[in-house]
Design an enzyme around this catalytic site. Sequence first.
Site, PDB file in Angstrom:
ATOM      1  N   HIS A   1       0.813  -1.225   0.000  1.00  0.00           N
ATOM      2  CA  HIS A   1       0.000   0.000   0.000  1.00  0.00           C
ATOM      3  C   HIS A   1       0.844   1.273   0.000  1.00  0.00           C
ATOM      4  O   HIS A   1       0.307   2.369  -0.239  1.00  0.00           O
ATOM      5  CB  HIS A   1      -0.926   0.032   1.220  1.00  0.00           C
ATOM      6  CG  HIS A   1      -1.983  -1.021   1.226  1.00  0.00           C
ATOM      7  ND1 HIS A   1      -2.819  -1.253   0.163  1.00  0.00           N
ATOM      8  CD2 HIS A   1      -2.332  -1.926   2.193  1.00  0.00           C
ATOM      9  CE1 HIS A   1      -3.641  -2.247   0.457  1.00  0.00           C
ATOM     10  NE2 HIS A   1      -3.361  -2.674   1.675  1.00  0.00           N
TER      11      HIS A   1
ATOM     12  N   ASP B   1      -2.973 -10.790  -2.156  1.00  0.00           N
ATOM     13  CA  ASP B   1      -3.509 -10.227  -0.918  1.00  0.00           C
ATOM     14  C   ASP B   1      -4.975  -9.858  -1.134  1.00  0.00           C
ATOM     15  O   ASP B   1      -5.375  -9.478  -2.240  1.00  0.00           O
ATOM     16  CB  ASP B   1      -2.710  -8.974  -0.559  1.00  0.00           C
ATOM     17  CG  ASP B   1      -2.976  -8.452   0.837  1.00  0.00           C
ATOM     18  OD1 ASP B   1      -2.130  -8.658   1.717  1.00  0.00           O
ATOM     19  OD2 ASP B   1      -4.026  -7.801   1.033  1.00  0.00           O
TER      20      ASP B   1
ATOM     21  N   HIS C   1      -6.477  -7.316  -0.197  1.00  0.00           N
ATOM     22  CA  HIS C   1      -6.588  -5.879  -0.462  1.00  0.00           C
ATOM     23  C   HIS C   1      -5.799  -5.522  -1.715  1.00  0.00           C
ATOM     24  O   HIS C   1      -4.726  -6.087  -1.966  1.00  0.00           O
ATOM     25  CB  HIS C   1      -6.053  -5.070   0.724  1.00  0.00           C
ATOM     26  CG  HIS C   1      -6.712  -5.412   2.022  1.00  0.00           C
ATOM     27  ND1 HIS C   1      -6.152  -6.295   2.930  1.00  0.00           N
ATOM     28  CD2 HIS C   1      -7.883  -5.006   2.562  1.00  0.00           C
ATOM     29  CE1 HIS C   1      -6.956  -6.422   3.970  1.00  0.00           C
ATOM     30  NE2 HIS C   1      -8.011  -5.658   3.772  1.00  0.00           N
TER      31      HIS C   1
ATOM     32  N   ASP D   1      -4.091 -12.935   3.921  1.00  0.00           N
ATOM     33  CA  ASP D   1      -5.412 -12.490   4.364  1.00  0.00           C
ATOM     34  C   ASP D   1      -6.492 -12.857   3.357  1.00  0.00           C
ATOM     35  O   ASP D   1      -7.672 -12.583   3.580  1.00  0.00           O
ATOM     36  CB  ASP D   1      -5.434 -10.985   4.664  1.00  0.00           C
ATOM     37  CG  ASP D   1      -4.793 -10.141   3.582  1.00  0.00           C
ATOM     38  OD1 ASP D   1      -4.403 -10.689   2.527  1.00  0.00           O
ATOM     39  OD2 ASP D   1      -4.664  -8.920   3.797  1.00  0.00           O
TER      40      ASP D   1
END
Length: 307
Positions: free
Chosen positions: A126, A163, A165, A246
């Site tokens: 990120h 991931d 996200h 995740d």
Amino acid sequence: MTVAFISHSDCGRHDTGWGAPEHVGRLRAITRAFRERPELFMGLLHHEGRHAEPEELELAHDAAYIAGIQAISLAGGGQLDPDTRASEGSWLAATAGAGCVLDGVDMAFDGRAVRSFSAVRPPGHHAIRDSSMGFCIFGNVALAALYARRTHRADRVLIVDWDVHHGNGTQALVEHDPGIHFVSMHQWPWYPGTGAASERGIGNLWNIPLPAGLPPERYVDALRAGIDQATVDFTPDLVLISAGFDSLAGDPLGGFTLEMEHVATLTRELVQRAEGWCGGRVVSALEGGYAPERLGEAAMVHLEQLG
């Protein structure tokens, strides 16, 4: 085939505070999982990574941002953004995390370990050029891609991010480089709100936004198709994985449904492809994964299939 497990003790010095989902227990869970797999542990090349130098970090990040992270850490820490906190040890942790992945790239190209997994924190996908975001300080995998291009003259690098996200930071750092193709499968709509399929960069991005709660095979098939599309007339010299666990069922920060068998399948298929593309060079780095025991188990499955 030599597979390296890369880590650094300084990654444990990043103190995120009581109750934070991203905490040092994530790495300790991997250590515990090794106790149940001594044969796997003994079969790996164990390597303590190095600290990335500021001039290396500048491949992906602004010099002022890098200096600011160091200054905040030396001053005892502070809040970097709503989700990301720095502590006194965060500079050493973040530079060690980035350096471990850079070592993985070096080892892949010089033959010491054609494949590797870096168990590092803070995660990276990120982080953008001049800002931290979403638990991330430096863009470990994007930096590794840019480093491979500069240092090892890699013409083509493939990044695969599973991931839960979207790797908005990785995307922002590589979206103007035609020699880097980025494939991200992620939950939609979900944090950070980016990663629509229409976001294509200069034709080098393949975003795969999917809803939560689908049968796990749907996610595997979708990511497989995205990789197929990203490698049409593009044979990678290196494969990088943003290994976010995740995406497993039951993670508190996601709604995907993958199980260990799907981690095995995705890893195995990328290794098989890399064998045909680039002599098997695969460099993987830990991103998310906030159910520690599941994370530890997934890391073992991932490492086994890297071999």
